[in-house]
Motif scaffolding. Sequence first.
Motif, PDB file in Angstrom:
ATOM      1  N   VAL A 546       0.857  -1.189   0.000  1.00 51.62           N
ATOM      2  CA  VAL A 546       0.000   0.000   0.000  1.00 51.62           C
ATOM      3  C   VAL A 546       0.892   1.237   0.000  1.00 51.62           C
ATOM      4  CG1 VAL A 546      -1.784   1.261   1.257  1.00 51.62           C
ATOM      5  CG2 VAL A 546      -1.815  -1.249   1.222  1.00 51.62           C
ATOM      6  N   GLU A 547       0.687   2.103  -0.968  1.00 51.54           N
ATOM      7  CA  GLU A 547       1.555   3.264  -1.149  1.00 51.54           C
ATOM      8  C   GLU A 547       1.004   4.544  -0.516  1.00 51.54           C
ATOM      9  OE1 GLU A 547       1.942   3.498  -5.363  1.00 51.54           O
ATOM     10  OE2 GLU A 547       3.361   1.801  -5.489  1.00 51.54           O
ATOM     11  N   ILE A 548      -0.105   4.460   0.170  1.00 53.96           N
ATOM     12  CA  ILE A 548      -0.755   5.669   0.698  1.00 53.96           C
ATOM     13  C   ILE A 548       0.170   6.426   1.654  1.00 53.96           C
ATOM     14  CG2 ILE A 548      -2.685   6.520   2.082  1.00 53.96           C
ATOM     15  CD1 ILE A 548      -4.315   4.122   0.975  1.00 53.96           C
ATOM     16  N   ALA A 549       0.804   5.692   2.585  1.00 54.93           N
ATOM     17  CA  ALA A 549       1.696   6.362   3.536  1.00 54.93           C
ATOM     18  C   ALA A 549       2.862   7.033   2.816  1.00 54.93           C
ATOM     19  CB  ALA A 549       2.212   5.362   4.563  1.00 54.93           C
ATOM     20  N   ASP A 550       3.382   6.398   1.761  1.00 55.11           N
ATOM     21  CA  ASP A 550       4.468   7.002   0.978  1.00 55.11           C
ATOM     22  C   ASP A 550       4.011   8.322   0.350  1.00 55.11           C
ATOM     23  OD1 ASP A 550       5.906   4.764   1.638  1.00 55.11           O
ATOM     24  OD2 ASP A 550       5.689   3.807  -0.330  1.00 55.11           O
ATOM     25  N   ARG A 551       2.778   8.329  -0.187  1.00 58.85           N
ATOM     26  CA  ARG A 551       2.276   9.551  -0.818  1.00 58.85           C
ATOM     27  C   ARG A 551       2.155  10.685   0.209  1.00 58.85           C
ATOM     28  NH1 ARG A 551       2.669   6.097  -4.347  1.00 58.85           N
ATOM     29  NH2 ARG A 551       4.793   6.859  -3.967  1.00 58.85           N
ATOM     30  N   LEU A 552       1.734  10.352   1.423  1.00 61.61           N
ATOM     31  CA  LEU A 552       1.635  11.379   2.474  1.00 61.61           C
ATOM     32  C   LEU A 552       3.005  11.942   2.820  1.00 61.61           C
ATOM     33  CD1 LEU A 552      -0.991   9.800   4.938  1.00 61.61           C
ATOM     34  CD2 LEU A 552      -1.388  11.493   3.150  1.00 61.61           C
ATOM     35  N   CYS A 553       3.995  11.060   2.941  1.00 58.06           N
ATOM     36  CA  CYS A 553       5.353  11.512   3.278  1.00 58.06           C
ATOM     37  C   CYS A 553       5.931  12.372   2.146  1.00 58.06           C
ATOM     38  CB  CYS A 553       6.251  10.309   3.546  1.00 58.06           C
ATOM     39  SG  CYS A 553       5.830   9.395   5.052  1.00 58.06           S
ATOM     40  N   GLU A 554       5.699  11.954   0.935  1.00 65.00           N
ATOM     41  CA  GLU A 554       6.193  12.732  -0.220  1.00 65.00           C
ATOM     42  C   GLU A 554       5.568  14.125  -0.258  1.00 65.00           C
ATOM     43  OE1 GLU A 554       5.122  10.146  -3.353  1.00 65.00           O
ATOM     44  OE2 GLU A 554       6.707   8.674  -2.927  1.00 65.00           O
ATOM     45  N   ALA A 555       4.363  14.241   0.294  1.00 61.37           N
ATOM     46  CA  ALA A 555       3.685  15.540   0.347  1.00 61.37           C
ATOM     47  C   ALA A 555       4.095  16.348   1.581  1.00 61.37           C
ATOM     48  CB  ALA A 555       2.174  15.328   0.335  1.00 61.37           C
ATOM     49  N   GLY A 556       5.074  15.823   2.330  1.00 66.99           N
ATOM     50  CA  GLY A 556       5.541  16.542   3.508  1.00 66.99           C
ATOM     51  C   GLY A 556       4.684  16.348   4.739  1.00 66.99           C
ATOM     52  N   ARG A 557       3.776  15.388   4.701  1.00 68.12           N
ATOM     53  CA  ARG A 557       2.899  15.125   5.849  1.00 68.12           C
ATOM     54  C   ARG A 557       3.580  14.102   6.758  1.00 68.12           C
ATOM     55  NH1 ARG A 557      -2.507  16.999   4.602  1.00 68.12           N
ATOM     56  NH2 ARG A 557      -3.060  16.007   6.564  1.00 68.12           N
ATOM     57  N   LEU A 558       4.446  14.574   7.651  1.00 69.89           N
ATOM     58  CA  LEU A 558       5.288  13.682   8.459  1.00 69.89           C
ATOM     59  C   LEU A 558       4.800  13.518   9.888  1.00 69.89           C
ATOM     60  CD1 LEU A 558       8.806  14.771   7.153  1.00 69.89           C
ATOM     61  CD2 LEU A 558       7.330  12.905   6.347  1.00 69.89           C
ATOM     62  N   GLY A 559       3.607  14.030  10.196  1.00 68.75           N
ATOM     63  CA  GLY A 559       3.057  13.754  11.513  1.00 68.75           C
ATOM     64  C   GLY A 559       2.764  14.980  12.345  1.00 68.75           C
ATOM     65  N   HIS A 560       2.487  14.717  13.604  1.00 63.80           N
ATOM     66  CA  HIS A 560       2.012  15.741  14.540  1.00 63.80           C
ATOM     67  C   HIS A 560       2.984  16.906  14.685  1.00 63.80           C
ATOM     68  CE1 HIS A 560       1.297  17.481  18.556  1.00 63.80           C
ATOM     69  NE2 HIS A 560       0.028  17.212  18.316  1.00 63.80           N
ATOM     70  N   LYS A 561       4.286  16.608  14.686  1.00 64.74           N
ATOM     71  CA  LYS A 561       5.263  17.667  14.983  1.00 64.74           C
ATOM     72  C   LYS A 561       5.266  18.787  13.938  1.00 64.74           C
ATOM     73  CE  LYS A 561       9.026  14.825  13.105  1.00 64.74           C
ATOM     74  NZ  LYS A 561       8.279  13.561  13.091  1.00 64.74           N
ATOM     75  N   ILE A 562       4.801  18.479  12.707  1.00 66.61           N
ATOM     76  CA  ILE A 562       4.731  19.553  11.711  1.00 66.61           C
ATOM     77  C   ILE A 562       3.281  19.920  11.392  1.00 66.61           C
ATOM     78  CG2 ILE A 562       6.947  18.897  10.685  1.00 66.61           C
ATOM     79  CD1 ILE A 562       5.305  17.836   8.294  1.00 66.61           C
ATOM     80  N   GLY A 563       2.348  19.313  12.150  1.00 65.68           N
ATOM     81  CA  GLY A 563       0.951  19.703  12.021  1.00 65.68           C
ATOM     82  C   GLY A 563       0.158  18.990  10.953  1.00 65.68           C
ATOM     83  N   ARG A 564       0.792  18.027  10.241  1.00 69.01           N
ATOM     84  CA  ARG A 564       0.085  17.308   9.174  1.00 69.01           C
ATOM     85  C   ARG A 564       0.648  15.900   9.061  1.00 69.01           C
ATOM     86  NH1 ARG A 564      -0.031  19.495   3.545  1.00 69.01           N
ATOM     87  NH2 ARG A 564       2.214  19.206   3.740  1.00 69.01           N
TER      88      ARG A 564
END
Length: 660
Positions: A546-564
């Motif tokens: 499943v590539e969904i998590a990869d797509r989120l990371c590529e979009a800069g969505r790395l978690g709570h510490k950066i707000g997304r």
Amino acid sequence: MADIPFSKSISARLRDGVFVVVIDNPPVNALSADVRSGLMAALDHTASLDAATGIVLTGAGSTFIGGADIKEFGKPPVEPMLPDVIERIETFEKPVVAAVNGAALGGGCEVALACHGRIAGEKASFGLPEVKLGIVPGAGGTQRLPRLVGLVAAIELVGTGRPVKAAEAVTLGLADGVATAPVGAAIALVHEASGKPLRRTGMIGVPSTDPTTVSAAEAKVLARARGQSAPAEAIRLVKAAGELDLRRGLAAERATFLRLRDSSESAALRHVFFAERAAGKVEGLDKASSRRIETVAVVGTGLMGSGIAVAALTSGHSVIALEQSPEAAAGGRARIAETLDKSVRSARFTADGRAECLARLQTTAEAEELVKADLVIEAVFDDLTVKTDLFRKLDGIVRADAILATNTSYLNPDAIAAATADPSRVVGLHFFSPANVMRLVEVVDCVKTAPEVLASALAFVKRLGKLPVVCGVTEGFIGNRIFSAYRREAEFMLEDGALPQEIDAALEAYGFPMGIFAVNDMAGLEIAWARRKRQAATRDPAARYVEIADRLCEAGRLGHKIGRGWYAYPDGKRTIDPEVTAVIEAARAAKNIAPRIFTPAEIMSRLLKAMVDEGTALLTDGIAARPGDIDVVMINGYGFPAHRGGPMFAAEQNKGEPHA
């Protein structure tokens, strides 16, 4: 006067006109049938003994009474029952004072509550931890405690099972004083009470309390219960103490105790209790002698390293914290000091204790200082090259008898050990963050770890006050390997039609404190992303990915510490983000997947099956020794609800078909 035996576990001697009754039932002076009958016999003897002004009850060894004998659960009752013993103590015509020399837990605390006075030794503690076994106190704890400490304190103590030490017990009104020699002070209290009306706890009125304050205390406890029923029942009974007379309150308590004792929730929590006692035990290891560990070196003082350092300091060790530069070492010392400061501010630690810890802390950028260490724990970046280079360097610095431990989460500790001249002294110590708070430590028995090194590591973890679980070498060890398995299953369900908030809601309804996607956001998505990229070259192309998590990371969505991440965090609050939903829908469309609806029960069934299947594989491969070890890891490291017993227990209880 010689000791008079009243049973195998109970003896007494007349001292200064007071009958000192000693409970000696190692290892924890549990209230077995032999102890109960012996206490009754001692009371009967004292009643007819004109030379005895009263009784002092105390425990042999370091424990007053460690609670009921859990081995009697599920067996036919044996007279006298504990409530009868306690009633006899409270209604006794002569003063009975408890000299609480150590832990007074569960039934032991209930015995102390029934006495006419309580003197605490300096190492005494009082607690009613029954909710941790899915039950409530069954011999008056919910009715007598609020009469001494009030409703608010009793709700918190009975509802959470939190023990209190001697000083707090006096402040609350649970103990009458603290003494270095509690038996002597208790004898004096007997003489003081002799000839006066006795203070019978059950006859004291519950102090009136503002209902708003009571409701706030209740809400705070229930917020932590996460679906467990025993805390709510305990609170109900504590509040009933202010409304019912003792006789009716005790009847309500006993009926609730018996009902909960036979519940599936209590069976699960008893399983956890015994599983935790078995965890860390390795067949044949009792023959290996452990090395003395007094000075601990921690390499790296980030979040994990500083937490490990604090855990070592607060358990009495000296710590050498190594960093790459003097500036980084100074920063590490500041982090460690701030963590200790937080403990002082929250009253979990004293200012004097903090000062003693800092006096035993050395922070340095000079690796040669590690020659003084008995144990070196690396907590550096989780990269194989970084760790193997470090261990090669340590080889030329530390003493030949020093133990080297790696805190890696996913890397192969055997490969790290192979980089050293003596792999037999290398062991894995996988702490969970924050290491000064989290109780679980996976102790990794590497292929060449010497028995005495493993025994030393286990002894060290236990001295930290933590829970060790021994496991073999595999990627992710027990916990992360199972976490990866059910995270993978959760991502499959995302592709098939579920949404992150639906999966997280199912987990939270089951009793997890936080859903898996919210957990990923808290940890940071980049860690797992980096691991997936490392594995890409060796991944089976036929396996579902499943590539969904990869797509989120590529979009800069790395978690709570950066707000997304899987969610958005405006003002720090977790909210559903339509952008994430769009990414998921696009991924489904790219694979021509028609989404379907998942019920919470189906979500949990699939996640639990993934846990159990991976756990079964760990047992088959010899990575985990017992199903209970897996349950203990998942409960203490990953938030699996303890009142469900862990995934392996849940599967066994449901005939191999875990369900929500």
